[in-house]
Design an enzyme around this catalytic site. Sequence first.
Site, PDB file in Angstrom:
ATOM      1  N   GLY A   8       0.822  -1.215   0.000  1.00 53.31           N
ATOM      2  CA  GLY A   8       0.000   0.000   0.000  1.00 53.31           C
ATOM      3  C   GLY A   8       0.851   1.258   0.000  1.00 53.31           C
ATOM      4  N   GLY A   9       2.076   1.136  -0.477  1.00 54.74           N
ATOM      5  CA  GLY A   9       3.036   2.251  -0.422  1.00 54.74           C
ATOM      6  C   GLY A   9       2.795   3.343  -1.445  1.00 54.74           C
ATOM      7  CG  PHE A  12      -2.472  10.207   2.870  1.00 51.23           C
ATOM      8  CD1 PHE A  12      -1.633  11.304   2.713  1.00 51.23           C
ATOM      9  CD2 PHE A  12      -3.188  10.085   4.068  1.00 51.23           C
ATOM     10  CE1 PHE A  12      -1.490  12.255   3.730  1.00 51.23           C
ATOM     11  CE2 PHE A  12      -3.058  11.027   5.074  1.00 51.23           C
ATOM     12  CZ  PHE A  12      -2.200  12.107   4.913  1.00 51.23           C
ATOM     13  CB  THR A  86      -8.459   3.980   3.569  1.00 52.68           C
ATOM     14  OG1 THR A  86      -8.496   4.818   2.401  1.00 52.68           O
ATOM     15  CG2 THR A  86      -7.245   3.081   3.525  1.00 52.68           C
ATOM     16  CB  THR A 126      -7.901   2.880  11.826  1.00 54.09           C
ATOM     17  OG1 THR A 126      -8.761   3.985  12.142  1.00 54.09           O
ATOM     18  CG2 THR A 126      -8.801   1.656  11.644  1.00 54.09           C
ATOM     19  CG  ASP A 127      -8.851   6.746  15.627  1.00 48.91           C
ATOM     20  OD1 ASP A 127      -9.329   6.431  14.526  1.00 48.91           O
ATOM     21  OD2 ASP A 127      -8.764   7.936  16.013  1.00 48.91           O
ATOM     22  CE1 TYR A 150     -10.357   1.580   6.804  1.00 45.18           C
ATOM     23  CE2 TYR A 150     -11.220   3.016   8.528  1.00 45.18           C
ATOM     24  CZ  TYR A 150     -10.144   2.479   7.834  1.00 45.18           C
ATOM     25  OH  TYR A 150      -8.865   2.842   8.180  1.00 45.18           O
ATOM     26  CE  LYS A 154      -6.976  -0.822   8.857  1.00 39.64           C
ATOM     27  NZ  LYS A 154      -5.837  -0.957   7.909  1.00 39.64           N
ATOM     28  CG  LEU A 190     -13.195  17.103   6.750  1.00 38.77           C
ATOM     29  CD1 LEU A 190     -14.666  17.251   6.439  1.00 38.77           C
ATOM     30  CD2 LEU A 190     -12.965  17.347   8.230  1.00 38.77           C
ATOM     31  N   PRO A 205     -19.828  19.922   1.889  1.00 31.51           N
ATOM     32  CG  PRO A 205     -19.925  17.861   0.767  1.00 31.51           C
ATOM     33  CD  PRO A 205     -19.176  19.155   0.805  1.00 31.51           C
TER      34      PRO A 205
HETATM   35  P1  NAD Z   1      -5.059   5.235   0.930  1.00 26.16           P
HETATM   36  O1  NAD Z   1      -6.466   4.873   0.606  1.00 26.16           O
HETATM   37  O2  NAD Z   1      -4.540   6.572   0.569  1.00 26.16           O
HETATM   38  O3  NAD Z   1      -4.067   4.159   0.295  1.00 26.16           O
HETATM   39  C1  NAD Z   1      -4.291   2.784   0.312  1.00 26.16           C
HETATM   40  C2  NAD Z   1      -3.277   2.146  -0.621  1.00 26.16           C
HETATM   41  O4  NAD Z   1      -3.467   0.721  -0.581  1.00 26.16           O
HETATM   42  C3  NAD Z   1      -3.461   2.566  -2.096  1.00 26.16           C
HETATM   43  O5  NAD Z   1      -2.210   2.868  -2.655  1.00 26.16           O
HETATM   44  C4  NAD Z   1      -4.072   1.331  -2.739  1.00 26.16           C
HETATM   45  O6  NAD Z   1      -3.762   1.211  -4.122  1.00 26.16           O
HETATM   46  C5  NAD Z   1      -3.446   0.227  -1.918  1.00 26.16           C
HETATM   47  N1  NAD Z   1      -4.223  -1.024  -1.925  1.00 26.16           N
HETATM   48  C6  NAD Z   1      -5.564  -1.163  -1.722  1.00 26.16           C
HETATM   49  N2  NAD Z   1      -5.908  -2.461  -1.820  1.00 26.16           N
HETATM   50  C7  NAD Z   1      -4.772  -3.148  -2.090  1.00 26.16           C
HETATM   51  C8  NAD Z   1      -4.481  -4.523  -2.284  1.00 26.16           C
HETATM   52  N3  NAD Z   1      -5.454  -5.459  -2.237  1.00 26.16           N
HETATM   53  N4  NAD Z   1      -3.201  -4.886  -2.516  1.00 26.16           N
HETATM   54  C9  NAD Z   1      -2.214  -3.954  -2.587  1.00 26.16           C
HETATM   55  N5  NAD Z   1      -2.435  -2.643  -2.428  1.00 26.16           N
HETATM   56  C10 NAD Z   1      -3.696  -2.243  -2.172  1.00 26.16           C
HETATM   57  O7  NAD Z   1      -4.923   4.956   2.482  1.00 26.16           O
HETATM   58  P2  NAD Z   1      -4.174   5.763   3.649  1.00 26.16           P
HETATM   59  O8  NAD Z   1      -5.058   6.843   4.124  1.00 26.16           O
HETATM   60  O9  NAD Z   1      -2.788   6.056   3.239  1.00 26.16           O
HETATM   61  O10 NAD Z   1      -4.159   4.639   4.785  1.00 26.16           O
HETATM   62  C11 NAD Z   1      -3.084   3.698   4.850  1.00 26.16           C
HETATM   63  C12 NAD Z   1      -3.339   2.762   6.018  1.00 26.16           C
HETATM   64  O11 NAD Z   1      -3.440   3.525   7.211  1.00 26.16           O
HETATM   65  C13 NAD Z   1      -4.649   1.989   5.899  1.00 26.16           C
HETATM   66  O12 NAD Z   1      -4.432   0.680   6.364  1.00 26.16           O
HETATM   67  C14 NAD Z   1      -5.610   2.739   6.818  1.00 26.16           C
HETATM   68  O13 NAD Z   1      -6.576   1.860   7.350  1.00 26.16           O
HETATM   69  C15 NAD Z   1      -4.662   3.236   7.881  1.00 26.16           C
HETATM   70  N6  NAD Z   1      -5.046   4.473   8.563  1.00 26.16           N
HETATM   71  C16 NAD Z   1      -5.391   5.602   7.849  1.00 26.16           C
HETATM   72  C17 NAD Z   1      -5.681   6.777   8.537  1.00 26.16           C
HETATM   73  C18 NAD Z   1      -6.087   8.049   7.804  1.00 26.16           C
HETATM   74  O14 NAD Z   1      -6.552   8.989   8.462  1.00 26.16           O
HETATM   75  N7  NAD Z   1      -5.895   8.154   6.511  1.00 26.16           N
HETATM   76  C19 NAD Z   1      -5.636   6.805   9.941  1.00 26.16           C
HETATM   77  C20 NAD Z   1      -5.294   5.640  10.625  1.00 26.16           C
HETATM   78  C21 NAD Z   1      -4.990   4.485   9.919  1.00 26.16           C
HETATM   79  O1  DAU Z   2      -9.617   7.859  12.506  1.00 28.23           O
HETATM   80  C1  DAU Z   2      -8.807   7.263  11.532  1.00 28.23           C
HETATM   81  C2  DAU Z   2      -9.584   7.162  10.249  1.00 28.23           C
HETATM   82  O2  DAU Z   2      -9.722   8.492   9.762  1.00 28.23           O
HETATM   83  C3  DAU Z   2      -8.935   6.278   9.189  1.00 28.23           C
HETATM   84  O3  DAU Z   2      -8.898   4.958   9.667  1.00 28.23           O
HETATM   85  C4  DAU Z   2      -9.718   6.334   7.882  1.00 28.23           C
HETATM   86  O4  DAU Z   2      -9.045   5.599   6.882  1.00 28.23           O
HETATM   87  C5  DAU Z   2      -9.836   7.776   7.450  1.00 28.23           C
HETATM   88  O5  DAU Z   2     -10.644   7.852   6.296  1.00 28.23           O
HETATM   89  C6  DAU Z   2     -10.436   8.619   8.565  1.00 28.23           C
HETATM   90  O6  DAU Z   2     -11.822   8.276   8.786  1.00 28.23           O
HETATM   91  P1  DAU Z   2     -12.949   9.382   9.024  1.00 28.23           P
HETATM   92  O7  DAU Z   2     -14.243   8.816   8.637  1.00 28.23           O
HETATM   93  O8  DAU Z   2     -12.840  10.006  10.362  1.00 28.23           O
HETATM   94  O9  DAU Z   2     -12.402  10.459   7.947  1.00 28.23           O
HETATM   95  P2  DAU Z   2     -13.148  11.348   6.843  1.00 28.23           P
HETATM   96  O10 DAU Z   2     -12.119  12.245   6.267  1.00 28.23           O
HETATM   97  O11 DAU Z   2     -13.978  10.544   5.917  1.00 28.23           O
HETATM   98  O12 DAU Z   2     -14.130  12.208   7.757  1.00 28.23           O
HETATM   99  C7  DAU Z   2     -13.658  12.993   8.843  1.00 28.23           C
HETATM  100  C8  DAU Z   2     -14.882  13.570   9.531  1.00 28.23           C
HETATM  101  O13 DAU Z   2     -15.495  14.517   8.647  1.00 28.23           O
HETATM  102  C9  DAU Z   2     -15.953  12.537   9.845  1.00 28.23           C
HETATM  103  O14 DAU Z   2     -16.582  12.854  11.075  1.00 28.23           O
HETATM  104  C10 DAU Z   2     -16.941  12.674   8.705  1.00 28.23           C
HETATM  105  C11 DAU Z   2     -16.836  14.143   8.343  1.00 28.23           C
HETATM  106  N1  DAU Z   2     -17.073  14.443   6.904  1.00 28.23           N
HETATM  107  C12 DAU Z   2     -16.334  13.785   5.986  1.00 28.23           C
HETATM  108  C13 DAU Z   2     -16.525  13.994   4.641  1.00 28.23           C
HETATM  109  C14 DAU Z   2     -15.706  13.251   3.606  1.00 28.23           C
HETATM  110  C15 DAU Z   2     -18.012  15.388   6.528  1.00 28.23           C
HETATM  111  O15 DAU Z   2     -18.672  16.011   7.386  1.00 28.23           O
HETATM  112  N2  DAU Z   2     -18.210  15.597   5.194  1.00 28.23           N
HETATM  113  C16 DAU Z   2     -17.520  14.934   4.234  1.00 28.23           C
HETATM  114  O16 DAU Z   2     -17.779  15.175   3.021  1.00 28.23           O
END
Ligand code: NAD
Ligand code: DAU
Length: 342
Positions: A8-9, A12, A86, A126-127, A150, A154, A190, A205
């Site tokens: 998944g490198g 993000f 994710t 994730t939390d 989701y 996880k 967001l 939104p």
């Molecule tokens: P992202 O959606 O930006 O990236 C996910 C990556 O995984 C992509 O590059 C995608 O192509 C790859 N991928 C998806 N399915 C795959 C598969 N079957 N095989 C190989 N590659 C695959 O995600 P992110 O926001 O960078 O999150 C990375 C990790 O961190 C995830 O495991 C997510 O649950 C966790 N995480 C994210 C957040 C957040 O706020 N973004 C917070 C806490 C934990």
């Molecule tokens: O807490 C860690 C998690 O944070 C990760 O595990 C997830 O991969 C990551 O997507 C994120 O989840 P959230 O659901 O908290 O993130 P998101 O950016 O989708 O939304 C953040 C907050 O904003 C949530 O309360 C929903 C709200 N939101 C989000 C979107 C996309 C809105 O109000 N409007 C929107 O359009």
Amino acid sequence: MKTILVTGGAGFIGSAFVRRTVEKYPDTTIVVLDKLTYAGNLDNLLPVHDAPNYHFERGDIAHRQTVQQIIERYGVEAIVNFAAETHVDRSILEPDAFIQTDVVGLYVLLDAARQMGVQRVHHVSTDEVYGSVAEGFFREGDVLEPNSPYAASKAGGEMMVRAYHVTYGLHTTVTRGSNTFGPYQYPEKLAPFFITEALDDRPLPLYGDGMQVRDWLYVDDHCDAIDAVLHRGAPGAIYNIGGEHELHNIEVTRFILRTLGKPESLIRHVADRPGHDRRYALTNDKIRAELSWTPQHTFEEAMVATVRWYQANEWWWRKIKTGEYLEYYKRQYAERLAGAGG
Ligand code: NAD
Ligand code: DAU
């Protein structure tokens, strides 16, 4: 560790980890395995494209033969798994891919690691696995009550990590990170969604009353914590990674608008996300005590830097906001915005 496989490198956080690790450990080979789903993007890895210690392989973590071949070819000693579906809203629309990658894919990865003698597997969780907390802070030993498909996928993946540690003695670690933001984040989440929409003077939104609370963590801090756990975490251990900066969604939205010099009239209160978790909050006590990690960036400084990055890098996000992205936008927001209040 001579060779680390980062699954998944191209996403993000994974790409931020790769960019930092390639530079920090020039004697370590970093191999990225990524399926390049809609969220995977090789542009995120352009800064390391020519680094001699970086390699990219396209493939699915759920495909056993692919995983085994890569482990063998590169002599992989450690795996850091970021690969996942994710986005919570997408998991509500279509959960299948979440089960397939976040549960089955992780199982295949763990099983290949066990069979091929990989020394360490770090899993990025994730939390959200804890569910929502009205007061206080989640600790690592708390019960898991995931609420979205989701979060449930996880949590299921984490159970498999635990089983592989307890049953087979695989050296595993898990981190539970909070809401992460920064450059190169796919503009469905967001922060990048609202920044890029506001730049075009489009409506933002905000679900429900916008009073949901998230704990905001800068991507570089998240990556540094994962690096610390990968190298120094105890076998079988789980660590929270919190940003130590709780904010209501409406406050984050207002901060972004202020930073951009855009009006609050862009905010639209729209129909809520089903099952929307009201508050996430974590304590960092364990990672702080055991590994001396704490977040190094303030929310304000990091969010301003993030906003400026999206302003300066339209080349990166404009081409994403086409095709499939627009289909998803329509599905998720058209009806909501049509029935929106100000
Ligand atoms: P992202 O959606 O930006 O990236 C996910 C990556 O995984 C992509 O590059 C995608 O192509 C790859 N991928 C998806 N399915 C795959 C598969 N079957 N095989 C190989 N590659 C695959 O995600 P992110 O926001 O960078 O999150 C990375 C990790 O961190 C995830 O495991 C997510 O649950 C966790 N995480 C994210 C957040 C957040 O706020 N973004 C917070 C806490 C934990
Ligand atoms: O807490 C860690 C998690 O944070 C990760 O595990 C997830 O991969 C990551 O997507 C994120 O989840 P959230 O659901 O908290 O993130 P998101 O950016 O989708 O939304 C953040 C907050 O904003 C949530 O309360 C929903 C709200 N939101 C989000 C979107 C996309 C809105 O109000 N409007 C929107 O359009």
